[in-house]
Structure formats: structure tokens, C-alpha cells
Design a protein around this motif. Sequence first.
Motif, PDB file in Angstrom:
ATOM      1  N   LYS A 107      -0.844   6.300 -15.953  1.00 53.71           N
ATOM      2  CA  LYS A 107      -0.306   4.946 -15.798  1.00 53.71           C
ATOM      3  C   LYS A 107      -0.707   4.278 -14.494  1.00 53.71           C
ATOM      4  O   LYS A 107      -0.415   3.104 -14.280  1.00 53.71           O
ATOM      5  N   GLY A 108      -1.368   4.989 -13.624  1.00 52.19           N
ATOM      6  CA  GLY A 108      -1.769   4.408 -12.357  1.00 52.19           C
ATOM      7  C   GLY A 108      -0.586   4.197 -11.429  1.00 52.19           C
ATOM      8  O   GLY A 108       0.459   4.842 -11.555  1.00 52.19           O
ATOM      9  N   ALA A 109      -0.743   3.275 -10.487  1.00 49.39           N
ATOM     10  CA  ALA A 109       0.336   2.940  -9.555  1.00 49.39           C
ATOM     11  C   ALA A 109       1.239   1.887 -10.197  1.00 49.39           C
ATOM     12  O   ALA A 109       0.755   0.864 -10.676  1.00 49.39           O
ATOM     13  N   ARG A 128       0.860  -1.186   0.000  1.00 52.01           N
ATOM     14  CA  ARG A 128       0.000   0.000   0.000  1.00 52.01           C
ATOM     15  C   ARG A 128       0.895   1.235   0.000  1.00 52.01           C
ATOM     16  O   ARG A 128       2.102   1.156   0.186  1.00 52.01           O
ATOM     17  N   GLY A 129       0.263   2.376  -0.221  1.00 55.14           N
ATOM     18  CA  GLY A 129       0.996   3.636  -0.166  1.00 55.14           C
ATOM     19  C   GLY A 129       1.824   3.932  -1.399  1.00 55.14           C
ATOM     20  O   GLY A 129       2.813   4.670  -1.324  1.00 55.14           O
ATOM     21  N   VAL A 130       1.451   3.365  -2.556  1.00 55.19           N
ATOM     22  CA  VAL A 130       2.181   3.615  -3.801  1.00 55.19           C
ATOM     23  C   VAL A 130       1.537   4.804  -4.508  1.00 55.19           C
ATOM     24  O   VAL A 130       0.316   4.834  -4.697  1.00 55.19           O
ATOM     25  N   SER A 131       2.346   5.780  -4.887  1.00 58.76           N
ATOM     26  CA  SER A 131       1.806   6.949  -5.574  1.00 58.76           C
ATOM     27  C   SER A 131       1.276   6.548  -6.947  1.00 58.76           C
ATOM     28  O   SER A 131       1.825   5.659  -7.598  1.00 58.76           O
ATOM     29  N   ASN A 149      -7.120   2.547  -9.403  1.00 54.16           N
ATOM     30  CA  ASN A 149      -8.268   2.652  -8.493  1.00 54.16           C
ATOM     31  C   ASN A 149      -8.214   1.649  -7.345  1.00 54.16           C
ATOM     32  O   ASN A 149      -9.208   1.008  -6.992  1.00 54.16           O
ATOM     33  N   THR A 150      -7.043   1.480  -6.776  1.00 56.38           N
ATOM     34  CA  THR A 150      -6.913   0.611  -5.604  1.00 56.38           C
ATOM     35  C   THR A 150      -5.786   1.117  -4.719  1.00 56.38           C
ATOM     36  O   THR A 150      -4.753   1.574  -5.212  1.00 56.38           O
TER      37      THR A 150
END
Length: 336
Positions: free
Chosen positions: A30-32, A22-25, A52-53
Motif C-alpha cells: 500500500k505504500g506510505a 516526510r518520514g512516513v513508513s 517511491n517517494t
Amino acid sequence: MTVTTYPADYSSAFGDAIFVVRGVSADADKGAQVQILSASSTTPLGTKYFFNTSLIRVNVASYARAYLKIEPPTIAGLQTLPKRAVALRVGADGTYSASRYVALGADTLSQGVLLSDVAQRRLSPGEVDEITFIPPSGDVWIHITATDSKRKSYTWRTLPCVASGGMVSYVADFDSMALQAQSEGGLVPEEIVKFKAEVLFGALTAFTVTYEVVPNPQGVRLAWVNRYGAVDCYTFPVESKNRIRVQRHTENTARGSEITEGNAWWEQTLSAGLCNRNEAECLATIATAPNVWRWSGGKWEPCIVLSTDVTTHNCDEPCAVNITLRGADNLNTQTL
């Protein structure tokens, strides 16, 4: 990036080896982005994108399968096996997780035990066998004891292997061990009836493997990948059938029917002789092994198992396990 869950060490490359982070920018387009890397490199093996997660599950099993490779034993002695297990990690936003090993076992592997189900081991002159395990970090030793028919024995210790993760193997080579027992212990190779390999982690004995010496010059030795992602070996004492199969392709021409292509390959049917039920069930796994090799001319040759079923017991009485196989490559043929 924060890792909330790690996969178990030595998870199966055929199942799930999941890092939960968790905590990924996240980037708008391109999302995380989460990278998959080996423990020894900052060059990604691949990158996965998530949208979206906030809680990301990264399964690295497929990346391990692309790296790992199993080959039959060749070089005698104690050695590390870098292609049997790989340490992988994930990274994002310039930070990296701790690594976890992924291996080619059908399930998560246990450390410190023999990775094999072969209980009764036999060895003949000219043959080799593999003892594979996952040791803790530190020195690994093998104590070898050769015993002859007069109960005279000689024991020696291998050079140490410094383990720092991954699989380790001792390749028991009959000829090399018999030569050492002869040159240093005075034993006659033809009179040796037993070898014992004691596996030590540091000063502690982890387990012992005993080989019964059974001279069998007519036997056929097979090696196959077992359910632990290691290699088991066994010599089938009886060759009940050996034949060359031929396949021809003909075409009708102005001169009549002509052979335009021919293929040929060898086929063998081997019998293990009478086995108890445990030994028979272990040998039956050859039929479903992903890779099988035959020892021929001092080297391993890949082969294909043709048997579609193997009988492993008959009313709890001893049974004979039969395996039919063929060469992986066709024999040289001529086409006119």
C-alpha cells in the motif's frame, strides 16, 4: 511523520492547501499512507497512498470543498460560521500534524478585515445584511449606533462571541436594530437614517461598517457569494422587467397536436440605477457568483443569473448596472 511545510491558514479550497511531510513508513503493497482529518476528529475524511517517494505533498483542498457550504444570512446577531472554513490536519503512523484552516475564498484570506468589496451599504425596513470577518482568538463585540434625522443617536453593544478560529458574521437586521433603538433609546424607526456597526476584537476597533437607511419598498434585494467566500447583499431599486416565461412540448396524436408537458418560470431584469465605477464593478460580480439568492416573502430564494455580460463603466461616467435573473425552480404547471 514530520511536517516540513504547512499551507497558509485560510488557504483557498479551490487551489492548493498542501502539507509536505516526510518520514512516513511505507508498506510493501500500500505504500506510505497519509490520512486527512478534521481538527476535532480522529476519524479520517480520507486516506492517500504514496509510492517511491520520501517527501510527500498532500493537498487537502478537495476535502475542504466537500465539507464547506455557504448560505445567505438569516438569523440576526453575532455568530460563528462553522461551514465557511474548516480546520484540517494530516496524520500518519499514529501521529498528527497541527491543523490549518481552508476556506471557500478564491485566494488565501486575510484575518481581521471585512471580507467584502461593497463600499456603499444601504439597508431598508425588512432587510438584512452580512458583515463577515476572521477574528483573532478571544472576545468579539459589535457596537451598534442608530442615528435619526434629528441627529439623535443611541449606541448599544451586542453579546460577545468567543472566537477560537474560523469565520464570524454579524447579521444586521434592520427591524431588530430599529426595535432596540426604539425600546431602549427612544428613537422612532421611521426617522432612523443611519446605522453604524463597529467591530471590536477585545477592546480594539478593527473596522466600522456604516449603513445608509434608504426606504425602498419596491426594491429587490439580492445576496451572492463573493470572492472571499462570504455573502454580499444589495437592493436593486428598479425592476425594469418582470415576466413569466413558458415552454411547451407538443406531440402529434390521433386527436391532433397536443401539449404533453409545460414548464414556466419567472424572469426579472433589475437595475441598480446610476453607480460609480467601484460600485458597478462590485455588482458585476453577481454575474459570475456561484450562488445567488433573491429576498422574497421574508426568505431567500435561490435564483439563476441569465446575464452573460454586465457593463460597468462608460467613458468613466456613472452607469446603470442591469442584471437579469430567473427562478432556480419552475413554477407549478398543469399538463393534461
